[in-house]
Design an enzyme around this catalytic site. Structure first.
Site, mmCIF file in Angstrom:
data_model
loop_
_atom_site.group_PDB
_atom_site.id
_atom_site.type_symbol
_atom_site.label_atom_id
_atom_site.label_comp_id
_atom_site.label_asym_id
_atom_site.label_seq_id
_atom_site.Cartn_x
_atom_site.Cartn_y
_atom_site.Cartn_z
ATOM 1 N N ASP A 128 0.813 -1.214 0.000
ATOM 2 C CA ASP A 128 0.000 0.000 0.000
ATOM 3 C C ASP A 128 0.848 1.265 0.000
ATOM 4 O OD1 ASP A 128 -1.398 2.273 1.546
ATOM 5 O OD2 ASP A 128 -3.090 0.947 1.135
ATOM 6 N N GLY A 156 -4.830 2.927 -0.083
ATOM 7 C CA GLY A 156 -4.431 2.139 -1.234
ATOM 8 C C GLY A 156 -5.187 0.831 -1.356
ATOM 9 N N ASP A 157 -5.068 -0.018 -0.360
ATOM 10 C CA ASP A 157 -5.685 -1.337 -0.422
ATOM 11 C C ASP A 157 -7.206 -1.269 -0.531
ATOM 12 O OD1 ASP A 157 -3.374 -2.809 -0.377
ATOM 13 O OD2 ASP A 157 -3.412 -3.214 1.756
ATOM 14 N N PHE A 158 -7.817 -0.440 0.292
ATOM 15 C CA PHE A 158 -9.269 -0.486 0.396
ATOM 16 C C PHE A 158 -9.985 0.605 -0.396
ATOM 17 C CE2 PHE A 158 -7.591 -2.691 4.099
ATOM 18 C CZ PHE A 158 -8.228 -3.902 3.961
#
Length: 383
Positions: A128, A156-158
């Site tokens: 991320d 980033g990830d979610f």
């Protein structure tokens, strides 16, 4: 009166097991009614908590007999979530365009990567913090004169990853409703995160956001859009009194007379105001400030931690409520705090029966390592 049906009921999703963004996209689909089957590797031990309403099957995609099970599932599936780095599916003989879409032209193949597939970092590993770093977003986060500060892996990830992938899947479903054809959906966390930063990027020449990091109105520069420590250790209060009328309410709650403090319109006064507000907030506990500001328009609220929310009985809810076709409610006994758990292989045999009508020992067997493999016609089960 029958209970309303969630909007994605009847949609079948195969989710290749991955980390964070892929499972989050699958969770969103499952919460709104889709049947999501996670494909786990043999011998895997999953720490994934994003598993509500999902089932699992163990397949070895390097084994032809096990890979046939995946292809059979994909013949009845609507969506495949691919969380792998570029080229992995192709090396497994599962190219989306050359194999999967020819196998099932209605299939939507959602491919989630960190870096862009065609950028300079496409062959590199990352997490991320790396994706938001090269997206330009990380440079905007953090206090002045300090290094950029990564907000865990939320952006980033979610936000830029799983949620954007979910959006792409929904768009592809809409397109398929008109054309009858599936397609490849490519999401990456660089573009997804950069898109989340659209407003500050477009305002970088505007006085609202034209200063270095941590010195703008909304990024920690302003004393009236800021967090302040309270008297109790670990207690904080958040202030977002941007408009004049809300600022006036803030000053009243803090016990300041407008004519007795420096003008907030002069940026050179911001450090003094920040120091005054910080001293005042330290005079009372977070709970005492709540008693003062609750019900007012001061835009001042407590900074609640996850343990605070759980202790206060906060009920986690789905992000969007649909009046006619709501998603599945988060279970009351869980309240959204554990996320459940899904063991590799849990519910996989039931999914094969529901999706394909397969029976154990007739169309498939389960090996000692729990891997599911298909039986070719006429082959007898060898347990």
């Amino acid at each position: 009166m029958p209970a309303p049906t969630p909007p994605l009921v009847g949609i079948r999703v195969v989710e290749l097991a991955g980390l964070a963004p892929g499972p989050f996209a699958g969770l969103l689909l499952a919460d709104y009614g889709a049947s999501v089957l996670r494909v786990d590797r043999p011998g895997s031990v999953s720490a994934d908590r994003l598993t509500r309403h999902k089932t699992s099957i163990i397949l070895n995609l390097r084994d032809a007999a096990s890979s046939r099970v995946l292809l059979a599932l994909l013949s009845k599936a609507d969506i495949l979530i691919d969380p792998f780095r570029p080229g992995v599916l192709e090396r497994l003989g599962l190219s989306p365009t050359d194999v999967l879409l020819k196998h099932n032209p209605r299939l939507i193949v959602a491919r989630m990567t960190g870096f862009r597939r065609d950028g300079k970092y496409k062959d590199m590993a990352g997490h991320d913090i790396n994706y938001i770093a090269v997206s330009g977003l990380l440079s905007m986060l953090g206090r002045a004169s300090e290094p950029p500060y990564a907000p865990a892996n939320i952006v980033g990830d979610f936000g830029g990853g799983g949620a954007m992938c979910f959006l792409g899947i929904l768009l592809a479903l809409l397109s398929r409703s008109r054309t009858g054809r599936g397609q490849v959906v490519e999401a990456n966390m660089v573009d997804g995160s950069a898109y989340l930063a659209t407003m500050p990027r477009l305002l970088q020449r505007d006085p609202f956001w034209d200063q270095p990091r941590g010195q703008n109105m909304l990024d920690g520069g302003s004393p009236f859009y800021q967090t302040y420590e309270t008297k109790d250790p670990g207690g904080y209060f958040a202030v977002g009194a941007l408009e004049p009328q809300f600022y006036a309410s803030l000053l009243k709650g803090l016990g300041f007379r407008p004519e007795g403090i420096p003008s907030r319109d002069d940026r050179s006064n911001w450090p003094v105001l920040r120091e005054m507000f910080a001293r005042r907030f330290k005079e009372k506990t977070r709970e005492e400030w709540e008693a003062i500001f609750d019900g007012t328009d001061a835009c001042a609220t407590p900074v609640l931690g996850q343990d605070d929310l759980q202790r206060r009985g906060f009920q986690q809810r789905l992000p969007v409520h649909l009046a006619e076709t709501p998603g599945y409610p988060i279970q009351a006994d869980d309240a959204g705090w554990t996320g459940g758990g899904l063991e590799p292989g849990e519910g996989g045999e039931e999914a094969l029966k529901a999706w394909l009508g397969w029976e154990k020992g007739s169309q498939f067997v389960v090996r000692e390592d729990d891997t599911v493999v298909s039986l070719v016609e006429g082959e007898k089960a060898k347990l």
